[in-house]
Design an enzyme around this catalytic site. Structure first.
Site, PDB file in Angstrom:
ATOM      1  N   ASN A 213       7.411 -33.082  -3.897  1.00 23.20           N
ATOM      2  CA  ASN A 213       6.677 -32.033  -3.179  1.00 23.20           C
ATOM      3  C   ASN A 213       6.473 -30.822  -4.085  1.00 23.20           C
ATOM      4  OD1 ASN A 213       8.997 -30.156  -2.802  1.00 23.20           O
ATOM      5  ND2 ASN A 213       9.805 -31.898  -1.659  1.00 23.20           N
ATOM      6  N   ASP A 282      12.242 -36.004   3.193  1.00 22.07           N
ATOM      7  CA  ASP A 282      12.820 -36.531   4.431  1.00 22.07           C
ATOM      8  C   ASP A 282      12.960 -38.051   4.390  1.00 22.07           C
ATOM      9  OD1 ASP A 282      13.184 -34.105   5.751  1.00 22.07           O
ATOM     10  OD2 ASP A 282      11.047 -33.983   6.222  1.00 22.07           O
ATOM     11  N   LYS A 292       6.712 -51.978 -12.225  1.00 27.35           N
ATOM     12  CA  LYS A 292       5.519 -51.243 -11.798  1.00 27.35           C
ATOM     13  C   LYS A 292       4.677 -52.121 -10.854  1.00 27.35           C
ATOM     14  CE  LYS A 292       1.443 -48.931 -13.518  1.00 27.35           C
ATOM     15  NZ  LYS A 292       0.459 -48.860 -14.578  1.00 27.35           N
ATOM     16  N   PRO A 310      19.478 -38.873   4.041  1.00 25.63           N
ATOM     17  CA  PRO A 310      20.506 -38.097   4.746  1.00 25.63           C
ATOM     18  C   PRO A 310      20.133 -36.621   4.766  1.00 25.63           C
ATOM     19  CG  PRO A 310      21.295 -38.793   2.580  1.00 25.63           C
ATOM     20  CD  PRO A 310      19.969 -39.458   2.782  1.00 25.63           C
ATOM     21  N   ASP A 311      20.513 -35.935   5.816  1.00 23.19           N
ATOM     22  CA  ASP A 311      20.260 -34.494   5.922  1.00 23.19           C
ATOM     23  C   ASP A 311      21.460 -33.762   5.314  1.00 23.19           C
ATOM     24  OD1 ASP A 311      20.065 -31.787   6.783  1.00 23.19           O
ATOM     25  OD2 ASP A 311      18.639 -32.424   8.319  1.00 23.19           O
ATOM     26  N   ILE A 312      21.258 -33.199   4.143  1.00 23.70           N
ATOM     27  CA  ILE A 312      22.373 -32.596   3.391  1.00 23.70           C
ATOM     28  C   ILE A 312      22.937 -31.397   4.144  1.00 23.70           C
ATOM     29  CG2 ILE A 312      23.058 -31.573   1.182  1.00 23.70           C
ATOM     30  CD1 ILE A 312      20.518 -32.978  -0.019  1.00 23.70           C
ATOM     31  N   PHE A 332      17.416 -23.041   4.876  1.00 21.81           N
ATOM     32  CA  PHE A 332      16.072 -22.501   4.702  1.00 21.81           C
ATOM     33  C   PHE A 332      15.131 -23.361   5.540  1.00 21.81           C
ATOM     34  CE2 PHE A 332      15.029 -19.306   1.370  1.00 21.81           C
ATOM     35  CZ  PHE A 332      16.320 -18.865   1.145  1.00 21.81           C
ATOM     36  N   LYS A 346      15.306 -24.767  14.350  1.00 26.13           N
ATOM     37  CA  LYS A 346      15.944 -25.453  13.217  1.00 26.13           C
ATOM     38  C   LYS A 346      17.380 -24.973  13.025  1.00 26.13           C
ATOM     39  CE  LYS A 346      12.996 -27.069  10.176  1.00 26.13           C
ATOM     40  NZ  LYS A 346      11.994 -27.068   9.109  1.00 26.13           N
ATOM     41  N   LYS A 350      20.333 -27.678  13.028  1.00 28.90           N
ATOM     42  CA  LYS A 350      21.167 -27.909  11.842  1.00 28.90           C
ATOM     43  C   LYS A 350      22.604 -27.427  12.063  1.00 28.90           C
ATOM     44  CE  LYS A 350      17.583 -29.064   9.066  1.00 28.90           C
ATOM     45  NZ  LYS A 350      17.418 -30.160   8.117  1.00 28.90           N
TER      46      LYS A 350
HETATM   47  N1  CTP Z   1      17.554 -30.163   4.292  1.00 29.62           N
HETATM   48  C1  CTP Z   1      18.556 -30.909   3.734  1.00 29.62           C
HETATM   49  N2  CTP Z   1      18.449 -32.263   3.672  1.00 29.62           N
HETATM   50  C2  CTP Z   1      17.370 -32.899   4.163  1.00 29.62           C
HETATM   51  C3  CTP Z   1      16.325 -32.150   4.735  1.00 29.62           C
HETATM   52  C4  CTP Z   1      16.430 -30.783   4.793  1.00 29.62           C
HETATM   53  O1  CTP Z   1      19.544 -30.324   3.281  1.00 29.62           O
HETATM   54  N3  CTP Z   1      17.319 -34.212   4.079  1.00 29.62           N
HETATM   55  C5  CTP Z   1      17.706 -28.706   4.384  1.00 29.62           C
HETATM   56  C6  CTP Z   1      16.756 -27.896   3.515  1.00 29.62           C
HETATM   57  O2  CTP Z   1      17.315 -27.647   2.243  1.00 29.62           O
HETATM   58  C7  CTP Z   1      16.601 -26.629   4.333  1.00 29.62           C
HETATM   59  C8  CTP Z   1      16.729 -27.101   5.762  1.00 29.62           C
HETATM   60  O3  CTP Z   1      17.429 -28.345   5.711  1.00 29.62           O
HETATM   61  O4  CTP Z   1      17.667 -25.746   4.119  1.00 29.62           O
HETATM   62  C9  CTP Z   1      15.433 -27.312   6.470  1.00 29.62           C
HETATM   63  O5  CTP Z   1      14.566 -28.100   5.708  1.00 29.62           O
HETATM   64  P1  CTP Z   1      13.095 -28.419   6.205  1.00 29.62           P
HETATM   65  O6  CTP Z   1      12.474 -29.376   5.268  1.00 29.62           O
HETATM   66  O7  CTP Z   1      12.378 -27.132   6.524  1.00 29.62           O
HETATM   67  O8  CTP Z   1      13.404 -29.068   7.593  1.00 29.62           O
HETATM   68  P2  CTP Z   1      13.560 -30.549   8.061  1.00 29.62           P
HETATM   69  O9  CTP Z   1      14.971 -30.737   8.512  1.00 29.62           O
HETATM   70  O10 CTP Z   1      13.070 -31.486   7.037  1.00 29.62           O
HETATM   71  O11 CTP Z   1      12.625 -30.516   9.347  1.00 29.62           O
HETATM   72  P3  CTP Z   1      11.009 -30.639   9.453  1.00 29.62           P
HETATM   73  O12 CTP Z   1      10.560 -31.435   8.259  1.00 29.62           O
HETATM   74  O13 CTP Z   1      10.816 -31.304  10.729  1.00 29.62           O
HETATM   75  O14 CTP Z   1      10.484 -29.238   9.457  1.00 29.62           O
END
Ligand code: CTP
Length: 407
Positions: A213, A282, A292, A310-312, A332, A346, A350
């Site tokens: 991204n 995500d 390739k 995983p959501d860190i 953030f 959010k 979180k």
């Molecule tokens: N984050 C994380 N791990 C992930 C996704 C997000 O640690 N797999 C953290 C980001 O570093 C940020 C916060 O979660 O601090 C929110 O990230 P954001 O991308 O805005 O939110 P998402 O949880 O991905 O939700 P959405 O895409 O639905 O807005």
């Protein structure tokens, strides 16, 4: 950046080949907003002329304690009283020995001795041959000078003018500038261990392609610098970005969301503050192609199947240390609309005490940003500003919340 605006620095040069770097340093300090009064020892003048330093600082250089230009003939008193800091760069081994013993047989050592200890900090940038630096006498002097209240900056390592290689070079002008700027920042996070994720992640599809991204990592890197300036020990877990590591920050490079997760969860064990600025992907492709993926004539485009990463932030915030408050977690939110509502939702999702919202497309890759801080009490707006300036304010906001938690 005008980080040194309003600061008056006495820049002292002692004998050493690193005097050539002091010319650059003088310019850098002035560009940073400081006024600079140069004082040179006789030995320093063997390496670089007062003419050069006068031209760069736009002030006559002081060389002697008998300078008749001062009406009271007390240059050592006058110069030390008006300084916000005395910076000796380069500081020779001999000059350190002199400072240690409180000697004052030239203007520079005299004004260091005469400075009001509690008002005028003394900053030393050592510069010498590696054997001189490693000598027990020098190391003993460094320890004692620190104990006496001086700030002794690190030395650089590498090729030396004498042809040898090792520790003892003076830091580069830009590094010293960063150290001086950091010195003046309030130590709001002293004793804290700060862990920060920054930048994008890269999710490979095959050995040559992947999904990432537009995050540049600038906000996370600025925050790492601000936290380090505030006295914290900082670990920065960085996705693939092209940014220099802020001085004094430990950086761990990662690529995928999974690797960022693994490293972050491990380091969260020893951290007291965690800030997730990274734009973590995500999803990743379910099956990484070993080779390739080729474009076959007439064949349909490949379809990719994704699985969730995983959501860190959520994982760290919900860990025992996160839940107990031993680890203060800050998230953030990069949104494209409805910042307040999205950020509030959010924060709850979180499970973090503080969430910082920003409009992703308006900030990715930029040097400035605008933030919206959301906590249990409501929202605080931080107007558009440089990312480093916002980071310093965010550090202060985090420190204030930690302080309140302790009371
Ligand atoms: N984050 C994380 N791990 C992930 C996704 C997000 O640690 N797999 C953290 C980001 O570093 C940020 C916060 O979660 O601090 C929110 O990230 P954001 O991308 O805005 O939110 P998402 O949880 O991905 O939700 P959405 O895409 O639905 O807005």
């Amino acid at each position: 950046m005008n980080d040194l605006a309003g600061k008056h620095i006495v820049l002292g040069l002692t004998g050493g080949i690193a005097c050539y770097k002091a010319a650059e340093l003088c310019r850098a300090l002035i560009k940073g907003g400081a006024t600079v009064q140069v004082v040179m020892t006789a030995a320093a003048q063997q390496f670089i002329t007062p003419v050069t330093m006068q031209a760069l600082s736009n002030r006559p250089v002081f060389e002697s304690q008998w300078d008749a230009r001062e009406p009271n003939n007390m240059a050592h008193i006058n110069l030390s009283r008006e300084a916000d800091a005395i910076l000796i760069a380069p500081c020779s081994a001999d000059f350190m020995a002199k400072l240690l013993h409180g000697r004052g047989d030239d203007l520079l050592s005299l004004l260091c001795l005469a400075r009001p200890l509690d008002q005028v900090p003394l900053l030393l940038a050592p510069a010498m041959n590696r054997e001189m630096w490693a000598h027990p006498a020098t190391q003993r002097n460094v320890t004692q000078l620190r104990a006496d209240g001086a700030t002794v900056f690190e030395v650089g390592s590498g090729d030396q003018a004498c042809g040898e290689s090792g520790d003892g070079r003076m830091l580069e002008a830009q590094e010293l500038l960063d150290d001086v700027i950091a010195f003046f920042q309030p130590k709001l996070l002293s004793g804290e261990q700060v862990l920060i994720t920054a930048g994008p992640t890269y999710e490979a599809i095959d050995p040559v392609r992947g999904i990432t991204n537009l995050s540049s990592g600038k906000m996370g890197f600025a925050l790492a610098r601000a936290a380090q300036e505030a006295g914290a020990v900082v670990t920065l877990v960085a996705g693939p970005v092209h940014l220099p590591t802020p001085r004094g920050v430990r950086r761990i490079d990662v690529t995928s969301a999974q690797s960022m997760f693994d490293v972050t969860v491990q380091h969260a064990q020893g951290a007291s503050i965690f800030v997730a600025t990274a734009a973590v992907a995500d999803w990743r492709v379910a099956k990484l192609a070993e080779h390739k993926i080729k474009k076959e004539t007439g064949a349909a485009a490949p379809s990719l199947v994704f699985v969730e990463n995983p959501d860190i932030l959520a994982a760290v915030a919900q860990s025992p240390r996160g839940r107990s408050g031993a680890l203060y977690c800050v998230g953030f939110a990069a949104e494209s609309q409805d910042l307040l509502a999205n950020a509030q939702a959010k924060r709850l999702r979180k499970g973090v005490p503080l969430l910082v919202g920003n409009i992703g497309p308006a900030t990715f890759g930029q040097d400035d940003n605008a933030l919206l801080l959301v906590d249990e009490h409501g929202a605080t707006e931080m107007k558009r500003d440089a990312k480093l300036a916002l980071s310093r304010r965010l550090v202060a906001e985090i420190a204030a919340r930690l302080q309140r938690k302790e009371e």
